[in-house]
Design a protein around this motif. Structure first.
Motif, PDB file in Angstrom:
ATOM      1  N   UNK A  71     -27.511  45.598  40.626  1.00  0.00           N
ATOM      2  CA  UNK A  71     -28.711  45.181  39.892  1.00  0.00           C
ATOM      3  C   UNK A  71     -28.349  44.476  38.586  1.00  0.00           C
ATOM      4  N   UNK A 109     -26.041  42.276  38.127  1.00  0.00           N
ATOM      5  CA  UNK A 109     -25.483  40.934  38.325  1.00  0.00           C
ATOM      6  C   UNK A 109     -26.345  39.896  37.609  1.00  0.00           C
ATOM      7  N   UNK A 116     -30.442  36.398  32.796  1.00  0.00           N
ATOM      8  CA  UNK A 116     -31.243  37.545  33.241  1.00  0.00           C
ATOM      9  C   UNK A 116     -30.550  38.249  34.410  1.00  0.00           C
ATOM     10  N   UNK A 117     -30.603  39.573  34.390  1.00  0.00           N
ATOM     11  CA  UNK A 117     -29.987  40.323  35.480  1.00  0.00           C
ATOM     12  C   UNK A 117     -30.897  40.320  36.715  1.00  0.00           C
ATOM     13  N   UNK A 118     -30.285  40.392  37.906  1.00  0.00           N
ATOM     14  CA  UNK A 118     -31.112  40.351  39.116  1.00  0.00           C
ATOM     15  C   UNK A 118     -32.041  41.560  39.188  1.00  0.00           C
ATOM     16  N   UNK A 119     -31.623  42.688  38.595  1.00  0.00           N
ATOM     17  CA  UNK A 119     -32.474  43.877  38.564  1.00  0.00           C
ATOM     18  C   UNK A 119     -33.760  43.631  37.793  1.00  0.00           C
ATOM     19  N   UNK A 174     -35.061  40.488  37.331  1.00  0.00           N
ATOM     20  CA  UNK A 174     -35.768  39.430  38.060  1.00  0.00           C
ATOM     21  C   UNK A 174     -36.508  40.019  39.269  1.00  0.00           C
ATOM     22  N   UNK A 194     -36.467  41.643  43.422  1.00  0.00           N
ATOM     23  CA  UNK A 194     -36.163  41.085  44.743  1.00  0.00           C
ATOM     24  C   UNK A 194     -36.926  39.779  44.987  1.00  0.00           C
ATOM     25  N   UNK A 199     -35.929  36.865  42.650  1.00  0.00           N
ATOM     26  CA  UNK A 199     -34.625  36.324  43.037  1.00  0.00           C
ATOM     27  C   UNK A 199     -34.761  35.446  44.284  1.00  0.00           C
ATOM     28  N   UNK A 200     -35.487  35.938  45.276  1.00  0.00           N
ATOM     29  CA  UNK A 200     -35.661  35.166  46.511  1.00  0.00           C
ATOM     30  C   UNK A 200     -36.315  33.815  46.209  1.00  0.00           C
ATOM     31  N   UNK A 220     -36.191  32.130  43.435  1.00  0.00           N
ATOM     32  CA  UNK A 220     -35.260  31.239  42.737  1.00  0.00           C
ATOM     33  C   UNK A 220     -34.211  30.674  43.711  1.00  0.00           C
ATOM     34  N   UNK A 221     -33.791  31.495  44.683  1.00  0.00           N
ATOM     35  CA  UNK A 221     -32.817  31.018  45.672  1.00  0.00           C
ATOM     36  C   UNK A 221     -33.470  30.009  46.617  1.00  0.00           C
ATOM     37  N   UNK A 266     -33.426  26.639  45.026  1.00  0.00           N
ATOM     38  CA  UNK A 266     -32.091  25.999  45.078  1.00  0.00           C
ATOM     39  C   UNK A 266     -31.879  25.340  46.442  1.00  0.00           C
ATOM     40  N   UNK A 291     -37.363  30.203  54.213  1.00  0.00           N
ATOM     41  CA  UNK A 291     -37.434  31.446  53.442  1.00  0.00           C
ATOM     42  C   UNK A 291     -38.882  31.789  53.084  1.00  0.00           C
TER      43      UNK A 291
END
Lengths: 335, 335
Positions: A103, A105, B1-4, B6, B8, B11-12, B14-15, B18, B36
């Motif tokens: 978490x 990361x 910012x940490x993924x924790x 942000x 789930x 994060x998805x 943002x990915x 990309x 996605x």
């Protein structure tokens, strides 16, 4: 017995038996073509042959954050799967990514990972259509890749025939040399260093070359991930054939040779992670490959009828074997 | 910012951006249908629509060796993926398994894992055709699954329409109740305990039911993995609609209700891991589903035009909202 004692291939064989015994292997439905034991699985979808493969990179086992950047890691996690589809002669289509992360990361790192993956996807025209993210105490990246190959043209490990010539694409040993350089922080000439680094962190899967092979009469191939000799061993076992390899003809990567001299031959034979293709075919097919394929294609030996026996020979045709001081005369190497 | 921080879904998203920016998303090739953001990805192979999904179970995050047997873990690792294909109305075809394990793991445990997976594969006619094993400091199981659906019949999160009724298959809350029982080692009546345990460790993906839906005019569905309200939120966001749910009609699992009384409603609404299907369709379609589908189908509310607003109502139609003491009148719940 612990899985560490059983070993990767012992474990896979035991799992394959469970799958087959339960009736959920290749025989389950009319779609099944090829199950556990090749570079990728194969099944039918209408008139098309679908290929599927999956590979995982685990932090601390396959990479460390010290030797690989997030971007490189993204490239490599897709490239190793593309290499498996290439080894079947397939055209990659769709990738799914399963990402497990602590978490804490930094999101920017994960974005860099995806940018590297997207760069590789674009280079090899593969769509990234899905996946999932989850928490874990360390980084684990699993990419699954689905591709296609024309019916009946698939390359397999089991199609090598006595009399076939054995060839490889590109040069070998640079990835192992690169890993050693990174781990030991060796200070090499910039061009040598950069070329070894790229070979290890940004391998070029031979997708175009695999597709050419499938279309032009090659039937047996494998990608060199475990090392030339180990992967040739897989082909010999699956095809129930043997092989003779002329050591002097093995295309050792020039940068590996410059950095490590004579030790580079061992890296080329057993280093692994080259992601070049090893393939076998009648000589005229390979001669045509040498003309048509843009990366170098080198003939390194021939397939024999001596099941599972791999013989290494020197320039005069004399057998050599691995000894304490390198390669010595006499004996063979059992696959 | 940490993924924790942000999260789930952040994060998805943002990915996903990309991937789309790099041009390797759904638009890359003619094959792409759905990228996605749904239960599974979708692409064309000839005239067929292929579906693909992947899911990971991480030791210590998704399971512990204390609460799940290896065999259960095998079943569940495949079942959660089957549930994603079911939520698209698809027929599962081929699974690939990527297994990361400590070297000191007992091989018999891994075999039990595969036996559980094979049992689930047989029950839902899915071939296990490949995968890979690698070393890791903890157990990570990633299953990827490819399936098929007839062209144009796929169920998606984005097809819900105002006026649709909302229905769910089976009963909800038993998985969350089972997890709580296992974690807190609660001593429940044997029939209640066994039924909660099965719900948590051996979920039954609604594959047959999803295929029925795709063939009989249902267009919107999701599997309930995050919890009824959270998954309904995903549907509302993707479809740009709202929803009204009648709390009294939510089919709380009888065993969860017996074990946890009034607290079981919260488990049914937000517990997750039920792996039932939530679907929306005009009332006559759902009435037909109630007759044809062998598991119970319960209408729990309706889709509205109030984008992303989920309203919970009591038996008299009055709004209720989550409060300290449970569900209170007034207010809405924002997806």
């Amino acid at each position: 017995m612990k899985v560490g004692e059983l070993g990767e291939f012992g474990l896979i064989e035991s799992l394959r038996r469970i799958i087959e015994r339960a009736g959920v292997g290749v025989g389950l439905r009319r779609e099944g073509i090829l199950g556990i034991g090749d570079d990728a699985a194969a099944w039918r979808a209408g008139k098309r042959t679908q290929l599927g493969t999956t590979d995982t990179l685990v932090e601390g086992i396959h990479f460390t954050r010290e030797t690989a950047s997030w971007r490189d890691l993204g490239w490599k996690s897709l490239a190793v799967n593309l290499s498996d589809i290439a080894a079947m002669g397939g055209d990659p289509a769709v990738a799914l990514v399963s990402l497990s992360l602590p978490a804490e990361t930094d999101a920017a790192c994960v974005e860099a990972l995806y940018e590297g993956m997207a760069e590789c996807a674009l280079a090899f025209r593969t769509a990234i259509l899905g996946g999932n993210v989850s928490e874990a105490p360390l980084i684990v990246i699993t990419v699954s890749l689905v591709g296609e190959v024309e019916e009946g043209r698939m390359l397999t490990r089991s199609a090598a025939k006595p009399g076939d010539a054995i060839a490889v694409t590109g040069y070998l040993g640079a990835s192992a040399a690169g890993l050693r350089m990174l781990k030991e922080r060796l200070d090499l000439a910039p061009d040598v260093g950069s070329s070894l680094r790229m070979a290890h962190l940004r391998p070029s899967p031979r997708v175009v070359e695999g597709v050419w092979m499938a279309r032009h009469g090659v039937r047996a191939a494998i990608d060199i991930s475990d090392g030339l000799l180990a992967d040739l061993g897989h082909v010999c076992r699956a095809s129930a054939v043997g092989a003779q390899i002329r050591l002097a003809d093995v295309p050792v990567h020039p940068a590996a040779r410059r950095a490590f001299g004579d030790r580079s031959l061992e890296m080329a034979l057993s280093g692994g992670e080259d992601y070049e293709l090893l393939f076998t075919a009648p000589l005229p097919v390979i001669e045509r490959a040498r003309q048509d394929i843009s990366v170098p294609v080198t003939i390194v030996g021939s397939i024999t009828g001596e099941t599972e026996r791999i013989v290494l020979v020197d320039e005069s045709g004399k057998e050599v074997r691995r000894g304490r001081g390198g390669w010595e005369h006499f004996g063979g190497w059992k696959a």
